[in-house]
Design a protein around this motif. Structure first.
Motif, short mmCIF file in Angstrom:
data_model
loop_
_atom_site.label_atom_id
_atom_site.label_comp_id
_atom_site.label_asym_id
_atom_site.label_seq_id
_atom_site.Cartn_x
_atom_site.Cartn_y
_atom_site.Cartn_z
N ALA A 71 -13.86 0.13 -45.10
CA ALA A 71 -14.64 1.35 -44.82
C ALA A 71 -14.93 2.07 -46.13
N GLU A 72 -13.88 2.27 -46.93
CA GLU A 72 -14.09 2.95 -48.21
C GLU A 72 -14.98 2.11 -49.13
N SER A 109 -18.75 2.30 -48.62
CA SER A 109 -19.34 3.49 -49.22
C SER A 109 -19.31 3.40 -50.76
N ASN A 110 -18.18 2.95 -51.30
CA ASN A 110 -18.06 2.85 -52.77
C ASN A 110 -19.08 1.88 -53.37
N THR A 140 -18.80 -0.91 -42.74
CA THR A 140 -19.93 -0.17 -42.19
C THR A 140 -19.77 -0.03 -40.68
N LEU A 160 -17.12 2.53 -39.59
CA LEU A 160 -17.48 3.95 -39.77
C LEU A 160 -18.65 4.37 -38.88
N SER A 161 -19.22 3.41 -38.17
CA SER A 161 -20.44 3.73 -37.42
C SER A 161 -20.16 4.69 -36.28
N SER A 162 -21.19 5.46 -36.00
CA SER A 162 -21.08 6.43 -34.93
C SER A 162 -20.79 5.68 -33.62
N TYR A 169 -16.24 5.03 -34.95
CA TYR A 169 -15.39 5.71 -35.93
C TYR A 169 -14.01 6.06 -35.34
N TYR A 209 -11.81 3.69 -37.69
CA TYR A 209 -11.37 4.40 -38.90
C TYR A 209 -10.35 5.49 -38.57
#
Lengths: 476, 485
Positions: free
Chosen positions: B314-315, B318-319, B362, B365-367, B370, B374
């Motif tokens: 997840a991180e 984004s990173n 991705t 973390l998706s709506s 989550y 996560y």
């Protein structure tokens, strides 16, 4: 069918800190592209954000000024989406834990005070911008603005008309500028507004489907866009259509809103807590320190102007709409002790001059000292109000003090009774018929004699003295 | 013994009394590199020119009495730490041409301590892997058996130390990336407490788990490296302002009366019998030297892998969003529009494992997902952390195997990501809890492959790890072997 309009606003205000929110780059507007950048705001690998404490303090000021509750702990989240002006591929913002919540501001709606709720205020970083070249199929990225601090102020859906929304926006703007945390420049984008608007049949409890409006860069456009959108939604509903949840862009030139993206096309921002930043802990001592730094806010100042200076509420609201203008007015009053006269001159001539030239009060050629001096000269009878009108024109044009102008033009008012009596006698002698008619009851001719005296003295005669003398001498 | 085979403290001695020079040490390292690097492939990039001039400077400093603690010591840097003016690739095609305009804080610290940088060590792409096979620049081989992997993701850093291609090295550890290759290459590797060593300039994989640490030939060297690396960094918000002790003072101190926690969840079926036996022998050595074993439980251990493979991707998703072809690194040669540029750049620039983790992250973390992924993982992470807090009420140190098996064959697990993930099963919990962990060599298999065991301690108790590791190292009398290359 009668409809009720429901409006909520999201305002983004750029904070006037010297440096960006997570690095030491300058926040100055302008500058050649990418000159205010560093590895951090360029989104290079391995660099880490460190929060600018000033940003928290500025956001705390706005929170206190809007009666919001500052959370003891708040934290940052990442809002993920791809765009070239977003160098990290995510925006650092606040999501689940904003700085403050549950605030409100007061509006005057038809003489009544109305509370507009503020859902939350949170801190975030701005994105950069794209520069497109007409003659070249390339786009360029300027990241000077990337990382400039913003606060987002989200209102409750409490506004019931576009005018109310515009008023709310002006009050919010006023507060930000009073706090000196935002320059409020809408054209340069340091104060931006998105609006959520829906309609519902009067009396219905549930909200209708809302649309989000973007791209309105002035108070007037916010109001116009909302007015258009309300009409559009009403037309749809009245003609058997339904409002679709979507984002719409205001087209200023056409005066319409156009669909930008539907709900289905909306981004999934995949918010999650930013692991590179720690929670911001705000204790009571810090809040109190910030509270002590708050200046007098527009509403309080407006009320004080009415009670201390005995000026009408309308005048007070015009004068306090701009902090610098209110400061100017108070300076004039302090120097001449004539609040009503000061208010008339500032709201009348001074504002007229400034509006004509789109000038700011801070750059007004007439200093507060000069205006106060002029008001005092009227009060002590040195000049008449009429003369003052000419003098103030000259003051604005040249920046000279009223005394200098009076001396240069020999404009001192004639108050010497014997000199005035002599002039009146000459006029009476030169107009025997009028004198006879006056004495036989045609009192309207009084004005004729006043005019003659003023003409003979080139307007310098003290009107009050002229009245007194004429009344005595014309009777015979 | 050749100079390149010595430890930091041995070289310090020789450099101090003028027995040798930094230039000679550097030459010896580069001679070794010339001899074996083709087979081992520890490095993505060598920095010979820079190293030789740094060595000359070290010699001047040594002569003028201005020497730092690492003056003249050849150190390899995992290619995940940014080096000013020197290409830093993170093992990826997408950064194959990225030249950072800044140094990582650890690089600055090492440089000002006098370290001589040998080169940028190979690694799994973006540190995602346990074998160094996902490197865009080809795999590193285990110096003990060139048909086997060195572990990962810091496989190049571990192999370079094991093959004497440097004296010490820097790695990073997100779920075991220092300790696992240290174990598989027979060297000492320490993952410090989260916040102990600055992450500034460390290319992020999973920001809440990443931590930089050293690889060394022995425990005392580990202490020397930690003395340089540890400390608060105002450039990192998650850096901790905790006092930094002199780690060297812990070397050789006894552990009389220490309680050694043996977590039952870490001694399970499926562990290679030779690994199991070696760790049991090691426990006996520690008991003989004053340690008392206590049975402990870390009840949420079974969830560690699942939690890790939600939070870390997840991180990472984004990173790694910043690698979009817009600003630096790879940009696809042709694209008709922005979306195509993004897609092609990332398709060409990232390898399969990185893509897999971006997709997983991705998704997590998706709506709509989550909360189930996560958020739930973050909650379980708190429980895992709590497990350790409870455990450390009962013991001073926790002892486990570092890995369930010795080094596996190159290619053996590349088609089975889950099998690959399991090789970090004993190291992942440490990162989730943020505590320090250290892998120390504890013997060899019959086939001559190194075995490692892991010590874990409470937050900021690296000193304890060094203390017990040094007691073990001194008393275990493990046969001194060098890989035959």
């Amino acid at each position: 069918m009668e409809f009720e309009t429901i409006i909520g606003l999201e305002v983004h205000a750029q904070l006037l800190t010297d440096t960006k929110i997570f690095c030491n780059c300058s926040t100055k507007f302008g500058g050649s592209p990418n000159s205010h950048t560093c590895p951090l705001c360029l989104g290079m690998p391995g660099v880490l954000p460190v929060l600018n404490k000033k940003v928290v303090e500025y956001a705390m000021k706005m929170s206190l000024a809007t009666n919001s509750n500052i959370n003891k702990s708040c934290s940052f989240a990442r809002k993920n989406y791809f765009y070239p002006d977003l160098p990290k591929g995510y925006q650092i913002s606040q999501y689940a834990y904003p700085l403050s919540e549950h605030g409100y501001i007061l509006l005057d709606v038809e003489g009544e005070q109305k509370k507009i709720g503020i859902t939350r205020i949170h801190m975030e970083e701005d994105a950069g911008k794209l520069v497109h070249d007409e003659h070249n199929p390339s786009s360029y990225v300027d990241l000077n603005r990337a990382g400039v601090p913003l606060i987002e102020i989200v209102s409750e859906p409490d506004m019931r008309s576009p005018a109310e929304a515009a008023d709310y926006l002006k009050r919010l703007h006023e507060i930000l500028v009073y706090l000196e945390i935002c320059d409020g420049n809408m054209e340069e984008g340091s104060f931006r507004c998105d609006a959520n608007v829906s309609i519902r049949p009067l009396g219905q409890k549930e909200f209708g489907t809302r649309t989000e409006l973007k791209n309105m860069n002035s108070f007037r456009n916010v109001q116009r866009a909302l007015e258009y959108e309300v009409k559009r939604q009403q037309y749809l509903v009245e003609n058997g259509g339904t409002v679709v949840q979507e984002t719409r862009l205001w087209d200023d030139a056409q005066g319409v809103t156009n669909s930008m993206r539907s709900k289905e096309e909306a981004h999934d921002y995949r918010y999650f807590p930013d692991p590179d930043l720690v929670p911001v802990i705000v204790d009571d001592a810090w809040i109190e320190k910030i509270r002590k730094e708050l200046p007098e806010l527009p509403l309080a100042r407006r009320q004080r102007f009415v009670s201390d200076y005995q000026i009408p509420a309308y005048d007070a609201s015009v004068l306090t709409a701009d902090k610098a203008l209110a400061d100017y007015f108070e300076e004039v009053v302090k120097l001449c002790s004539k609040p009503k006269a000061a208010s008339n001159w500032v709201m009348g001539d001074v504002l007229r001059f400034l509006n004509e030239e789109k000038r700011d009060i801070r750059n007004c050629p007439i200093t507060a000292q000069a205006l106060a001096e002029m008001i005092s000269l009227i009060e002590d009878g040195t000049i008449s109000g009429k003369m003052a009108k000419d003098i103030i024109d000259e003051m604005y044009k040249t920046g000279k003090s009223p005394r200098v102008i009076i001396a240069e033009k020999g404009m001192v008012q004639i108050t010497d009774e014997s000199a005035l009596a002599k002039t009146i006698q000459t006029i009476m002698d030169a107009n025997p018929n009028q004198l006879k008619d006056y004495r036989s009851g045609k009192e309207k001719l009084f004005g004729f004699f006043v005019g003659q005296v003023m003409k003979a003295t080139q307007g310098k005669a003290n009107p009050q003295k002229v009245n007194e003398l004429l009344k005595k001498m014309l009777v015979g | 013994m050749e100079l390149n085979q010595l430890t930091i403290h041995e070289l310090q001695e020789k450099l101090k009394n003028g027995e040798t020079s930094a230039v000679k040490v550097a030459e010896s390292v580069f001679n070794r590199i010339n001899a074996v690097e083709e087979r081992v492939h520890s490095y993505i990039r060598l920095m010979k020119e820079e190293a030789m001039s740094a060595a000359e400077q070290s010699d001047k400093d040594l002569q003028s009495g201005k020497a730092g603690p690492l003056s003249g010591i050849p150190v390899a840097l995992k290619d995940i730490v940014c080096t000013k003016g020197i290409t830093t690739t993170c093992g990826s095609h997408i950064l194959h041409n990225f030249i950072p305009p800044y140094d990582a804080t650890v690089v600055e610290k090492l440089a000002s301590a006098g370290a001589v940088f040998v080169g940028k060590a190979n690694m799994d792409e973006f540190a995602m892997g346990s074998s160094t096979e996902t490197s865009y620049f080809g795999p590193t081989r285990n110096p003990w058996d060139l048909t086997r992997i060195p572990g990962g993701s810091s496989g190049g850093s571990a192999a370079a130390v094991a093959a004497d291609e440097c004296i010490a090295s820097i790695g990073s550890d997100t779920g075991g990336s220092i300790r696992q290759p240290a174990a598989l290459c027979g060297v000492v590797g320490l993952k410090p407490t989260y916040g102990r060593v600055s992450r500034f300039g460390l290319i992020a994989f999973a920001s809440s788990l990443d931590q930089i640490g050293p690889f060394t030939k022995d425990v005392e060297d580990c202490a020397i490296m930690m003395n340089v690396l540890a400390g608060y960094d105002p450039l990192e918000s998650t850096s901790v302002k905790a006092e930094v002790p002199d780690y060297r003072q812990y070397v050789g101190r006894d552990v009389q009366g220490w309680k050694i926690g043996i977590p039952k969840e870490y001694f399970i079926e499926g562990i290679d019998p030779e690994v199991s036996a070696a760790v049991k022998d090691a426990i006996a050595v520690i008991e003989k030297n004053g340690g008392q074993c206590v049975d402990i439980s870390l009840p949420h251990t079974e969830y560690c892998l699942a939690v890790y493979y939600i939070i870390a991707p997840a991180e990472a998703s984004s990173n790694l969003a910043r690698y979009d072809g817009v600003k630096y690194g790879l940009r696809t040669s042709e694209a008709r529009d922005l979306l195509e540029m993004y897609k092609k750049t990332r398709r060409e620039g990232f390898g399969a494992e990185v893509k897999r983790r971006i997709v997983i992250g991705t998704y997590a973390l998706s709506s709509g997902y989550y909360d189930a992924y996560y958020k739930k993982a973050s909650q379980v992470r708190a429980l895992i952390k709590h497990d350790f807090e409870e455990a450390f009420k009962k013991c001073d140190i926790i002892l486990t195997p570092t890995t369930p098996t010795p080094a596996f064959k190159i290619g053996e697990k590349t088609d089975n990501p889950l099998q690959m993930y399991l090789s970090d099963i004993f190291t992942i919990s440490t990162n989730l809890a943020g505590i320090p962990g250290m892998s120390v060599p504890c013997g060899f298999t019959a086939a001559g492959l190194p075995i490692g065991m892991q010590f874990l301690a409470g937050h900021f108790e690296e000193g304890k790890l060094i203390q017990i590791a040094s007691v073990y190292e001194k008393n275990a009398q493990i046969e001194k072997r060098r890989p035959r290359l």
